[in-house]
Design an enzyme around this catalytic site. Sequence first.
Site, PDB file in Angstrom:
ATOM      1  N   SER A 220       0.847  -1.188   0.000  1.00 43.61           N
ATOM      2  CA  SER A 220       0.000   0.000   0.000  1.00 43.61           C
ATOM      3  C   SER A 220       0.884   1.240   0.000  1.00 43.61           C
ATOM      4  CB  SER A 220      -0.952  -0.055   1.200  1.00 43.61           C
ATOM      5  OG  SER A 220      -1.992   0.874   1.059  1.00 43.61           O
ATOM      6  N   ASP A 435      -8.538  -4.051  -6.907  1.00 40.73           N
ATOM      7  CA  ASP A 435      -8.078  -3.580  -5.607  1.00 40.73           C
ATOM      8  C   ASP A 435      -8.788  -2.257  -5.345  1.00 40.73           C
ATOM      9  OD1 ASP A 435      -6.615  -2.173  -3.587  1.00 40.73           O
ATOM     10  OD2 ASP A 435      -4.847  -3.378  -3.993  1.00 40.73           O
ATOM     11  N   HIS A 464      -6.915  -6.044  -1.320  1.00 43.47           N
ATOM     12  CA  HIS A 464      -5.754  -5.186  -1.121  1.00 43.47           C
ATOM     13  C   HIS A 464      -4.660  -5.982  -0.426  1.00 43.47           C
ATOM     14  CE1 HIS A 464      -3.691  -1.413  -0.900  1.00 43.47           C
ATOM     15  NE2 HIS A 464      -3.723  -1.337   0.418  1.00 43.47           N
TER      16      HIS A 464
END
Length: 498
Positions: A220, A435, A464
Site C-alpha cells: 500500500s 483492488d 488489497h
Amino acid sequence: MSQRRAMALVGTLGLVGALVSVIPATAGGAPAGPAAAGPRWTACPKDVVVPPTVQLPVQCATVPVPLDYQDPDGTQIELMVSRIASTKPEKRRGVLMFNPGGPGGTGLDQPAFLVSKGLPTGVTDAYDLIGMDTRGVGHSSPVSCGFTADDAYWANIPPYAPDDAAVVRQAEIAEDVAERCAANDTEGRLRHLTTANMARDLDRIRAALGEKTASFYGASYGSALGAAYTSMFPATTDRVVLDSIVGDTHLDQAGLRRFALGMEQTLPDFAAWAAKRHESYGLGRTPRQVRRTYLTLAERLDETPAADGLTGAVFRQITFGSLYNPIQYPSLARIWQTYLNPGEAPRAKAATAPNPQDNALTVFLAVTCNDVAWPEDVDTYRRAVAQDRKRFPLFGAASANITPCAFWTHEPAQPPVAVNDKGPRNVLILQNRHDPVTPLAGGRLLREKFEKRSRLVTVDGSGHGVYVLGGNACALNLATSYLVDGTMPAGNRTCRRG
C-alpha cells in the site's frame, strides 16, 4: 491505508507555491555509513502484538536519526525498530525491512504478523526481519493533531459529498483540522514528516544494523516508501518487493481519486458473491441488482441517517473498507441486510462508526500534505467531486472531496521524490487486478516509471494485498523465489486465480 487498518474500520491530500529544493529528493545524499555500535536489542513494548503461533523471538531497539536532514547534527529523534533474527547463519543473506502501509500505521508487529500468516521459512532463514514505527508513529517520536472521539474529521479518506454544499461544509472542517494540527505542533516536527525523510531513515537503520545493503517489502503506502527508498539509494537497496501500488513515491490528488476507480472495479466481485447468496442475504439476484441495492441504501442514508446515526458517507466508507479482503464479504452482507430492513434492531453505533486514531491520522496528513503541493482552491475540489460523482458513482464524490491538505500550514520543502529508473533490476511489483484502494492502474504506472529496473506481476484476484495475505500460489512463489534466490521474472507475469 494498510489492510489491517481497513479491516478494523468496518467500523487514505493542496498547497500551491514555489517548492524550495534544498536537498535533491532523487539523490538522497550519500548513503549512511556503518554505525559505530549496533542497536541494543531488548524486549519490545507490551503493545507490540506477537501472535501465539509465532515461536521466533521478537526484540526491539531504537535508532537515532536527524529530525531535519538539512541539519544532520541538530535535533535527533529516536525510531523504534523490531527484529526477528534468522536462526540459520549459513543461509542468512541480510535484513529485510517492512512497511505495512498508511502512512501512519505501526510496523513494529509487521514481521510477526506476516510470520503468523504463513511467511515462508525460506524468507525467515534468509533474513533478519525488521519492522519499525516510522518517524512520528507510535514509539518513534509520535506526533498529534489533538483529534478527539467526537471530531467531525474521522478518516483519512474524505466523506462522500452527495451535493455541492457538502463539499463546502467539508472545506470548513478541513480548514479547522489544518489549523489545529499547526497549533498542536509545538515541537515543530510535522514539517519533517515526509516520504523522502522516511526513506533516509531506512538507510540510517540499514547502516545502524551494520549492513552494506538492505532488502525491503512494502505494501500500500509502503509501495510508495519503497519506491522512494530504492530511487534515492539504489546502491544500498538489495531486493525490493512492492505490493498493492500507489502509483508513485507519494499520494497526490490523482492517486486519491484513483480510489474511486478501484471501488468501481472491485465492488462487482462482492456483488457477484452476494447475488449467489440472495436467498440468505436478499441483496439482489444479479450483480446489477446488488449494485443498485448499494446505491439505494447509500442515498436513503444520505437523506435520513439510520436510528443509530449511520450516514450514507459512513455506509460507503464501511463498504469500501470491506472490499480490502473477500474474507469480509459475509460481515458486509449482514451490514447491508440490517440497514435494508430497518424494522430489525439497529446495530449499536459503536460497531459502525469509525474509531478515530489521532496519531495515525496526524501522520497520514503530515506526510501526504508535505510530500506534494495540493490545490488550495475549494472550487477545484467542487469541480472534481461533481465530475467523479458521475464517472464513479460508488465512491467518486468521497475520494475527490477536499482534505486538510488544501489548508496545510507548511509548503513542501522539496519536490516529491522522482522514480529513479537508473540502477539495478531489483524491483518486483505485485498487484491484484481488482483492488479498491490501489487499482491495477497504479501498478502499471510504477512499472512504466521504473522501466528496466522492475517487473510487474498482475494477479487475477480481488482485494488489497498480494504477498502472503492474498493467497495466490503463483504470486507467492514468484515473490518468495525472488527474495530467497534472487530469481526475478524474465518479463511481466500474470497469475491466474488460485
